[in-house]
Design a protein around this motif. Sequence first.
Motif, short mmCIF file in Angstrom:
data_model
loop_
_atom_site.label_atom_id
_atom_site.label_comp_id
_atom_site.label_asym_id
_atom_site.label_seq_id
_atom_site.Cartn_x
_atom_site.Cartn_y
_atom_site.Cartn_z
N ALA A 8 -42.25 -0.93 42.78
CA ALA A 8 -42.90 -0.69 44.07
C ALA A 8 -42.82 0.79 44.47
O ALA A 8 -43.14 1.14 45.61
CB ALA A 8 -42.25 -1.56 45.14
N ARG A 9 -42.43 1.64 43.54
CA ARG A 9 -42.25 3.07 43.85
C ARG A 9 -43.50 3.68 44.47
O ARG A 9 -43.41 4.39 45.48
CB ARG A 9 -41.84 3.86 42.60
CG ARG A 9 -41.60 5.34 42.89
CD ARG A 9 -41.08 6.09 41.68
NE ARG A 9 -39.71 5.74 41.38
CZ ARG A 9 -38.64 6.29 41.96
NH1 ARG A 9 -38.80 7.19 42.89
NH2 ARG A 9 -37.43 5.91 41.61
N ALA A 10 -44.67 3.42 43.91
CA ALA A 10 -45.90 4.01 44.44
C ALA A 10 -46.14 3.56 45.88
O ALA A 10 -46.55 4.37 46.72
CB ALA A 10 -47.09 3.64 43.55
N GLN A 11 -45.89 2.30 46.15
CA GLN A 11 -46.07 1.78 47.51
C GLN A 11 -45.11 2.47 48.48
O GLN A 11 -45.52 2.92 49.55
CB GLN A 11 -45.84 0.27 47.52
CG GLN A 11 -45.98 -0.36 48.88
CD GLN A 11 -45.72 -1.87 48.84
OE1 GLN A 11 -45.19 -2.39 47.87
NE2 GLN A 11 -46.10 -2.55 49.90
N VAL A 12 -43.85 2.58 48.09
CA VAL A 12 -42.85 3.20 48.96
C VAL A 12 -43.16 4.68 49.15
O VAL A 12 -43.11 5.19 50.28
CB VAL A 12 -41.42 3.00 48.38
CG1 VAL A 12 -40.40 3.78 49.19
CG2 VAL A 12 -41.07 1.51 48.35
N GLU A 13 -43.50 5.37 48.10
CA GLU A 13 -43.84 6.79 48.22
C GLU A 13 -45.09 6.98 49.08
O GLU A 13 -45.24 8.00 49.75
CB GLU A 13 -43.99 7.42 46.85
CG GLU A 13 -42.64 7.56 46.15
CD GLU A 13 -42.72 8.11 44.74
OE1 GLU A 13 -43.85 8.20 44.17
OE2 GLU A 13 -41.65 8.44 44.18
N GLY A 14 -45.95 5.99 49.09
CA GLY A 14 -47.12 6.03 49.97
C GLY A 14 -46.71 6.05 51.44
O GLY A 14 -47.33 6.72 52.26
N TRP A 15 -45.62 5.35 51.76
CA TRP A 15 -45.11 5.35 53.14
C TRP A 15 -44.52 6.70 53.51
O TRP A 15 -44.39 7.02 54.68
CB TRP A 15 -44.08 4.25 53.34
CG TRP A 15 -44.62 2.86 53.19
CD1 TRP A 15 -45.88 2.43 53.52
CD2 TRP A 15 -43.93 1.73 52.69
NE1 TRP A 15 -46.00 1.09 53.24
CE2 TRP A 15 -44.82 0.63 52.74
CE3 TRP A 15 -42.64 1.52 52.22
CZ2 TRP A 15 -44.46 -0.65 52.32
CZ3 TRP A 15 -42.28 0.25 51.79
CH2 TRP A 15 -43.18 -0.82 51.85
N LEU A 16 -44.18 7.51 52.50
CA LEU A 16 -43.71 8.87 52.79
C LEU A 16 -44.89 9.83 52.99
O LEU A 16 -44.74 10.85 53.64
CB LEU A 16 -42.80 9.38 51.65
CG LEU A 16 -41.45 8.72 51.54
CD1 LEU A 16 -40.69 9.28 50.35
CD2 LEU A 16 -40.64 8.89 52.82
#
Length: 107
Positions: A47-55
């Motif tokens: 889910a790294r891409a999703q979480v980094e999207g929240w950044l």
Amino acid sequence: MPASLPREDRLRLMKFVCSFAWADLEVQAQERDFVGKMIEHLELEDARAQVEGWLRHPPPPEEVDPTDVPREHRELFLDAVRRLVAADERIDPKEAETLALFEQLLV
């Protein structure tokens, strides 16, 4: 933070942490590093891409409602958010205000 939390709760935790990174309207490098380490610790590499999207763009406010935090995980969420806020070794007044409100809503 245990990776044994249900996946949904681990993602919810990351969403809250990322929303707090935005509290002062600027995500610092140290906060990004903290989030990266949490992704690994919580075993959310997929889910790294999703979480980094929240950044890059903060989660919508309606998706970070403190009343949605399961009672049994509230202290865990508070601890993670406190550590994120302190990650850049500088607590902006807006971050402090947002953290205080979050603490009041969870207690």
